[in-house]
Design a protein around this motif. Structure first.
Motif, PDB file in Angstrom:
ATOM      1  N   THR A 256     -23.130  -8.046  34.862  1.00  0.00           N
ATOM      2  CA  THR A 256     -23.923  -7.133  34.038  1.00  0.00           C
ATOM      3  C   THR A 256     -24.851  -7.896  33.096  1.00  0.00           C
ATOM      4  O   THR A 256     -26.055  -7.615  33.025  1.00  0.00           O
ATOM      5  CB  THR A 256     -22.997  -6.217  33.217  1.00  0.00           C
ATOM      6  OG1 THR A 256     -22.124  -5.508  34.121  1.00  0.00           O
ATOM      7  CG2 THR A 256     -23.798  -5.220  32.407  1.00  0.00           C
ATOM      8  N   GLU A 257     -24.292  -8.886  32.388  1.00  0.00           N
ATOM      9  CA  GLU A 257     -25.115  -9.663  31.451  1.00  0.00           C
ATOM     10  C   GLU A 257     -26.151 -10.486  32.196  1.00  0.00           C
ATOM     11  O   GLU A 257     -27.302 -10.604  31.765  1.00  0.00           O
ATOM     12  CB  GLU A 257     -24.225 -10.566  30.604  1.00  0.00           C
ATOM     13  CG  GLU A 257     -23.314  -9.810  29.649  1.00  0.00           C
ATOM     14  CD  GLU A 257     -22.512 -10.743  28.758  1.00  0.00           C
ATOM     15  OE1 GLU A 257     -22.682 -11.976  28.882  1.00  0.00           O
ATOM     16  OE2 GLU A 257     -21.703 -10.248  27.956  1.00  0.00           O
ATOM     17  N   ARG A 258     -25.738 -11.081  33.331  1.00  0.00           N
ATOM     18  CA  ARG A 258     -26.673 -11.883  34.122  1.00  0.00           C
ATOM     19  C   ARG A 258     -27.814 -11.011  34.635  1.00  0.00           C
ATOM     20  O   ARG A 258     -28.979 -11.418  34.640  1.00  0.00           O
ATOM     21  CB  ARG A 258     -25.930 -12.525  35.290  1.00  0.00           C
ATOM     22  CG  ARG A 258     -26.757 -13.541  36.071  1.00  0.00           C
ATOM     23  CD  ARG A 258     -26.085 -13.915  37.374  1.00  0.00           C
ATOM     24  NE  ARG A 258     -24.676 -14.226  37.207  1.00  0.00           N
ATOM     25  CZ  ARG A 258     -23.852 -14.436  38.223  1.00  0.00           C
ATOM     26  NH1 ARG A 258     -24.298 -14.335  39.476  1.00  0.00           N
ATOM     27  NH2 ARG A 258     -22.584 -14.707  38.004  1.00  0.00           N
ATOM     28  N   GLU A 263     -33.416  -9.330  34.375  1.00  0.00           N
ATOM     29  CA  GLU A 263     -34.453  -8.317  34.178  1.00  0.00           C
ATOM     30  C   GLU A 263     -35.314  -8.646  32.963  1.00  0.00           C
ATOM     31  O   GLU A 263     -36.532  -8.457  32.980  1.00  0.00           O
ATOM     32  CB  GLU A 263     -33.806  -6.939  34.034  1.00  0.00           C
ATOM     33  CG  GLU A 263     -33.159  -6.437  35.321  1.00  0.00           C
ATOM     34  CD  GLU A 263     -32.441  -5.116  35.145  1.00  0.00           C
ATOM     35  OE1 GLU A 263     -32.351  -4.661  33.976  1.00  0.00           O
ATOM     36  OE2 GLU A 263     -31.962  -4.552  36.152  1.00  0.00           O
ATOM     37  N   GLU A 264     -34.657  -9.161  31.901  1.00  0.00           N
ATOM     38  CA  GLU A 264     -35.410  -9.562  30.721  1.00  0.00           C
ATOM     39  C   GLU A 264     -36.339 -10.729  31.050  1.00  0.00           C
ATOM     40  O   GLU A 264     -37.485 -10.790  30.584  1.00  0.00           O
ATOM     41  CB  GLU A 264     -34.438  -9.961  29.599  1.00  0.00           C
ATOM     42  CG  GLU A 264     -35.097 -10.474  28.327  1.00  0.00           C
ATOM     43  CD  GLU A 264     -35.910  -9.416  27.605  1.00  0.00           C
ATOM     44  OE1 GLU A 264     -36.708  -9.789  26.726  1.00  0.00           O
ATOM     45  OE2 GLU A 264     -35.756  -8.214  27.927  1.00  0.00           O
ATOM     46  N   ALA A 269     -41.623 -12.743  32.132  1.00  0.00           N
ATOM     47  CA  ALA A 269     -42.555 -13.385  33.065  1.00  0.00           C
ATOM     48  C   ALA A 269     -43.817 -12.538  33.225  1.00  0.00           C
ATOM     49  O   ALA A 269     -44.938 -13.074  33.270  1.00  0.00           O
ATOM     50  CB  ALA A 269     -41.879 -13.602  34.413  1.00  0.00           C
ATOM     51  N   ASP A 270     -43.612 -11.218  33.316  1.00  0.00           N
ATOM     52  CA  ASP A 270     -44.778 -10.326  33.405  1.00  0.00           C
ATOM     53  C   ASP A 270     -45.626 -10.426  32.138  1.00  0.00           C
ATOM     54  O   ASP A 270     -46.866 -10.481  32.206  1.00  0.00           O
ATOM     55  CB  ASP A 270     -44.310  -8.881  33.608  1.00  0.00           C
ATOM     56  CG  ASP A 270     -43.732  -8.650  34.996  1.00  0.00           C
ATOM     57  OD1 ASP A 270     -44.029  -9.469  35.896  1.00  0.00           O
ATOM     58  OD2 ASP A 270     -42.991  -7.672  35.182  1.00  0.00           O
ATOM     59  N   GLU A 271     -44.930 -10.454  30.986  1.00  0.00           N
ATOM     60  CA  GLU A 271     -45.665 -10.572  29.721  1.00  0.00           C
ATOM     61  C   GLU A 271     -46.415 -11.896  29.658  1.00  0.00           C
ATOM     62  O   GLU A 271     -47.565 -11.960  29.200  1.00  0.00           O
ATOM     63  CB  GLU A 271     -44.700 -10.469  28.544  1.00  0.00           C
ATOM     64  CG  GLU A 271     -44.096  -9.078  28.355  1.00  0.00           C
ATOM     65  CD  GLU A 271     -43.122  -9.040  27.183  1.00  0.00           C
ATOM     66  OE1 GLU A 271     -42.857 -10.124  26.609  1.00  0.00           O
ATOM     67  OE2 GLU A 271     -42.637  -7.949  26.855  1.00  0.00           O
TER      68      GLU A 271
END
Length: 511
Positions: A256-258, A263-264, A269-271
């Motif tokens: 879950t944390e991974r 996703e973060e 990366a998109d930012e």
């Protein structure tokens, strides 16, 4: 030939005994017969071989058999036999025997009490089960190790039936999914699978059950006991007995944390990609603006210098045409006019130089500091009364030669220009400071009051009236800007009457 009934009966019994011994030998079994009244034991040849006894002696005293039974197994063996005699019941018992060479063998003993008139016999068979026992013990040890690993694993582990129902789960899996162990057992795995992942699960299940794959790994969501979804990484493999699937082994890791971190990271990366695009556009815009600024500076300096040169020429012509006719006061004013024109041209040149710092591409080369300083001093041509002393063993570094030379030229030039006497000494030293070099340009001039130390590095700032001393106030601001563009710093240590020491740091290797 004697064909009497008695002889035929003996022949039949002998043939039956031979067949029995053959069958027992084929099964690696031996027979035995204990006469409880006479306290003697009879062991068949196969029995003696199994027990490691003397092959020549077929009869032994009953009390001798303790000698070949493993001491650890003797109490239970003796108790089993005595109970069988007392209860007149058949018995089966396993024990270890020690051969004369020290080898340990496992034996399975089967016996029955046989009444014979007033006497009693204990008869039976025994079999060497060493290999089977070793296999059982090995399997038991392997199962024990598996259970230890299963229960103590840092990840969730489970066994499922071929039909996909939970058979066994460890405590870690219970903790991950927030469910007691008993709530798993007998239920189908799909019952606690997130609805969005059930189709995926079915695909992998079909691949495993059909033999298309022996193992697979995938991410899926289980439903936690309190209702929220838990992201897991599942590694499923087949447990089989030959070609028959007996169970599935599943290793289930909480990711879950991974997953959230991944996703973060993707979001960042998109930012970053968006930021890089904006930076690229900004860089292109800045390059265009810098180019326009350079062009503007060139045109402006040309347009400003042209009238200045015209004014200077006019002043020269007036002086030449009216030579000897101009009153002293008018001659002083004409000289002041020429000096103002020269100051204006110096200001324009200084301003252009200040604006270009950090915007021009400079080539990095190997610079011998001693040679660079001698070249700068020669270009400044100090008056005869001045000495410029350079410390020995100046290093060599990779840097912007012109930029560093300009810093030294401004500092040495200022020390000469602002000296209060026609002679003086300027000293240049250097010492390492981490990834930088720390330089000092010191003089024996009038010194500077500490209250002006910050002011002198501001562009166009001077400590003397411009009518009394020609200075643009650009030199030290240029020094500060060049040094800071190389990630260095510049500062002053001075006081009135104690000379000045200008310090600055410069990287050993410019990037």
């Amino acid at each position: 030939m004697d064909q009497t009934p008695g002889n035929n009966r003996r022949d039949d019994l002998q043939e039956t005994a031979e067949r029995l011994n053959l069958a027992l030998s084929a099964a690696q079994m031996g027979s035995w017969d204990w006469n409880l009244d006479e306290q003697t034991q009879f062991w068949s040849p196969q029995s003696r071989h199994i027990l490691g006894l003397d092959p020549e002696a077929s009869i032994h005293r009953l009390d001798q058999w303790q000698t070949f039974v493993d001491p650890d197994d003797w109490p239970t063996t003796e108790a089993t036999v005595n109970q069988a005699i007392a209860t007149q019941q058949d018995f089966t018992h396993q024990f270890r025997v020690r051969w004369p060479n020290g080898d340990c063998r496992w034996v399975s003993l089967y016996g029955r009490v046989v009444p014979q008139g007033r006497s009693q016999r204990l008869v039976g068979v025994l079999q060497d089960i060493t290999e089977r026992k070793r296999a059982e013990l090995s399997l038991r040890a392997s199962e024990s190790r598996f259970r230890a690993v299963f229960e103590q694993a840092a990840v969730g582990m489970a066994r499922l039936s071929p039909a996909g129902r939970w058979i066994q789960v460890n405590q870690r899996l219970c903790d991950i999914l927030g469910r007691p162990a008993h709530t798993f057992l007998g239920r189908h795995y799909s019952e606690i699978t997130d609805e969005a992942d059930r189709g995926q699960d079915e695909v992998y299940y079909r691949q495993l059950i059909s033999g298309e794959q022996r193992s697979c790994q995938f991410e899926k969501r289980y439903i936690h006991g309190d209702g929220h979804a838990v992201w897991t990484l599942v590694t499923a493999s087949v447990e089989s007995d030959g070609d028959q699937i007996t169970a599935f082994i599943a290793i289930i890791e909480d990711i879950t944390e991974r997953k959230a971190a991944r996703e973060e990271l993707l979001r960042r990366a998109d930012e970053l990609a968006t930021t890089n695009l904006m930076l690229a556009r900004t860089t292109a815009l800045l390059e265009r603006r810098n180019s326009e600024l350079d062009q503007f500076a060139y045109v402006t300096s040309h347009d400003l210098k042209a009238p200045l040169r015209a004014i200077a020429n006019l002043a020269d012509w007036i002086g030449e045409d009216l030579a000897g006719q101009i009153p002293a006061e008018n001659q002083r004013q004409l000289t002041l006019l020429k000096s103002r024109v020269q100051r204006m041209e110096a200001l324009i040149n200084g301003l252009l130089e200040y604006a270009r710092i950090g915007r021009r591409e400079r080539q990095i080369t190997e610079v011998n500091l001693a040679q660079l300083l001698h070249s700068v001093i020669d270009s400044l041509a100090p008056p005869p009364g001045f000495q410029v002393q350079i410390a020995e063993a100046m290093p060599t570094l990779h840097t912007h030669r012109t930029a560093l030379g300009q810093v030294f030229a401004n500092l040495i030039g200022n020390a000469i220009k602002h000296h209060h006497q026609p002679q003086g000494t300027i000293t240049i030293t250097c010492r390492p400071q981490g990834d930088f070099l720390k330089f000092c340009v010191s003089d024996d001039g009038p010194g500077i009051d500490p209250q002006y130390h910050d002011k002198i590095f501001t562009i166009f700032q001077t400590l003397k009236a411009r009518d009394d001393f020609e200075s643009t106030g650009v030199g030290l601001s240029v020094v500060k800007k060049i040094v800071e563009s190389e990630n260095g710093r510049v500062w002053l240590d001075s006081a009135p009457g104690q000379g000045s020491r200008f310090y600055f740091t410069w990287p050993l290797s410019s990037g």
